[in-house]
Scaffold this active site. Structure first.
Site: not given
Length: 630
Positions: A166, A169, A330, A577
């Site tokens: 995703d 990570d 999420y 990120e």
């Protein structure tokens, strides 16, 4: 005494013309002398003339050629022929020779900045791939990883190998992954000509298929009824102390900690999004009949699973509710928007009228609050599909205008879509903007860029819809807004991201001369060498001040704060990120605004491919009755 001519006359030969001249010249002479001279003249016969002078000269005659409608002198024809021949040699022959010489094809015009950024943005997906990578993947510092994913999922043949990580990570979250595939497929259906023009058509199709192949593994896609779906692979706890995907800082290739597969039996939101992703991809792969039908079947199975029990007023549990492995990351706040979104895509993919009846049902719109003027519900994101669903349904009304019984609901979605577009403009003060011009659709919290690009895509797409149906604009209250205003807004957000901002920094890694060098990303920050770093041993690369050894080309980072400030640090994960959904929105927005394909405004969108499975809205005109014969 005169000399005699024994042959019978004088040797002087005179023509009639000469005799007349002589006579006229001798009129003043003695008539007797003239008479004597005439007596001595003797006309030679033809034989005698031949002895003395040879044959008489033939009189020259002009020769003519009868061309039917006109008589032309032969000399004129010869001059015309040789003139044409000379012209051919002087003009025609050099032209033929020059045309026959092989030449290099003319170079296309250089791509604009949006096309260049688009190529790089797609490469981010190559860097995020999990599983056994193809040789053509093109990211030299990536290798095979996650080959044991799904080994604890006994009901999944072959495990859950593949898909995409995703973000920075190594977790595979299926909810944002599915949304990313839906966005890529939508952009491909609308702008296939542009993808081809910039040479990325095959690339984006390969990326979509990598994702949809994986999504088909997350449930029994060959069945007609299912009882669960896998929501993610890998897990993390906030401030955890045991090895997991957050506690450890490892390249995906070096993962040695447990990666559980999380299944859910209630997924009205996740199921709706997976159904939308598979349905949208089935349209993008319409030229591959077998694969398209496979995607449609899987989408129908998943949509049935997602909407099971939705007819009742009983609230269904969301896929993320009370699940600590999902909820902090999420969390889905509602699922009615996914039901509208999924139903719209299912209708376009199948042409089945039951899906459009569901999407336009007044009860569903009311539950989803689709027509309520709520600020945050106008923001398109992985958690709120209402703006996208509204525009998707507006497309049906604008291009096909089906009328009754859908008109009232479609008109409501169309009005809501236009109102949402009005909120994009700074002049109406619906959302705050940074001093540099970035729209703060998430109110200044982390990851602002992913919201900016997703809504820039909708703005540019709506502008193309308007121009495709020859509508110059729409009204925001009393203010008329031109379609070009939407495209200008979309470009302003992309220009900001690509470097037109107070810091003069590109927030897309590898684009421009100045971009983030300390991305919050395990694979980019850890060098690929013969060493294999342990769970905590890799933290040295997280904490170093050195730049990333591996350039994560095309990754759009989270973005600056509300004051246009940016901290290029791996620890500032809200700013540095990257995410799948962020880059999917970036790709969609870039292809919508680029002019490299030569298709901007009218004709920019593919009007027909979206409706390839939709049956005619109105019955065909019956043939005329046969002619009456007595």
């Amino acid at each position: 005494m005169y000399s005699a001519n024994h042959w019978g006359g004088s040797f002087e030969i005179a023509t009639d013309g000469a005799s007349e001249d002589d006579d006229s010249g001798n009129m003043d002479l003695d008539p007797g002398a003239v008479s004597a001279a005439r007596q001595h003249r003797h006309e030679l016969d033809e034989t005698q003339q031949g002895w003395l002078l040879g044959p008489p000269a033939a009189e020259k005659k002009n020769r003519h050629v009868d061309l039917g409608c006109v008589v032309v002198k032969r000399k004129v024809l010869w001059w015309a022929f040789w003139g044409l021949a000379a012209g051919f040699v002087i003009v025609g022959l050099p032209v033929i020779v020059s045309k026959s010489i092989p030449r290099r094809a003319p170079r296309p015009p250089p791509p604009d900045q949006y096309a260049e950024a688009l190529r790089k943005a797609l490469l981010f997906f190559n860097a995020q791939k999990s599983g056994r990578l193809p040789r053509s993947n093109g990211i030299p510092w990536r290798g095979d990883s996650g080959l044991k994913d799904g080994s604890d999922a006994a009901d999944v043949k072959g495990g859950l190998v593949g898909g995409y990580y995703d973000a920075g990570d190594n977790i595979k979250f299926h909810f944002p992954m599915a949304f990313s595939m839906t966005l890529l497929s939508w952009s491909l259906v609308e702008y296939s000509a542009k993808y081809k023009a910039v040479g990325e058509y095959d690339h984006v199709r390969e990326l979509i298929r990598w994702g949809t192949d994986y999504l088909l593994r997350t449930f029994n896609s060959s069945a007609s009824t299912i009882g669960h779906v896998y929501a993610q692979v890998g897990a993390a706890k906030i401030n955890g102390r045991t090895p997991d995907d957050h506690y450890c800082w490892n390249r995906p290739e070096d993962m040695a900690y447990p990666r559980p597969s999380l299944a859910v039996s209630s997924a009205p939101d996740l199921g709706g999004e997976i159904a939308a992703a598979l349905a949208a991809a089935s349209i993008a792969f319409r030229d591959d009949d077998a694969y398209s039908r496979k995607l449609v079947h899987g989408a129908a199975t998943m949509y049935d699973f997602a909407t099971r029990g939705s007819a009742s007023d009983q609230q269904q549990p969301t896929y993320s509710g009370h699940r600590p492995e999902i909820e902090p990351f999420y969390n889905s706040t509602s699922y009615w928007d996914e039901h509208v979104w999924g139903a719209a895509w299912m209708y376009y993919a199948t042409g089945n009228s039951s899906y459009i009846a569901t999407a336009t049902a007044p009860g569903l719109a009311a539950r989803a609050r689709a027509f309520d003027d709520i600020l945050d519900l106008s923001v398109f994101s992985w958690d709120n599909k209402l703006p996208g669903a509204g525009l998707l349904l507006s497309r049906l009304r604008m291009f096909l205008n089906p009328g009754y019984p859908y008109e009232q609901s479609l008109a409501g979605y169309h009005t809501a879509a236009g109102l949402g577009m009005c909120k994009c403009f700074r002049r109406f003060a619906a959302f705050n903007f940074t001093g540099g011009g970035l729209a703060l659709f998430n109110h200044g919290r982390g990851q602002p860029l992913q919201y900016a690009v997703a809504n820039a895509f909708l703005a540019a797409l709506y502008a193309d819809y308007l121009e495709a149906v020859n509508v110059p604009g729409w009204y925001c209250g009393p203010n008329f807004m031109a379609a070009g205003d939407l495209r200008a807004f979309a470009r302003s957000q992309l220009d900001y991201i690509l470097g037109d901002n107070p810091r003069k920094m590109s927030y897309v890694v590898g684009y421009g001369g100045r971009y983030p060098r300390h991305v919050h990303h395990r694979g980019a920050s850890t060098p690929r060498n013969r060493g294999k770093y342990s769970c905590t041993g890799g933290r040295r690369w997280r904490d170093t001040k050195k730049a990333d050894p591996n350039v994560l080309t095309g990754a759009m980072v989270g973005g600056p704060d509300r004051h246009d400030r940016f901290n290029d640090s791996r620890m500032a994960f809200g700013q540095t990120e990257p995410t799948l959904v962020g880059n999917a929105g970036l790709v969609a927005a870039l292809v919508a605004v680029t002019s490299s394909g030569g298709a901007v405004g009218v004709g920019a969108v593919d009007k027909n491919s979206m409706f390839s499975a939709v049956p005619p809205m109105f019955p065909a005109t019956p043939p005329p009755p046969p002619a009456w014969k007595p």
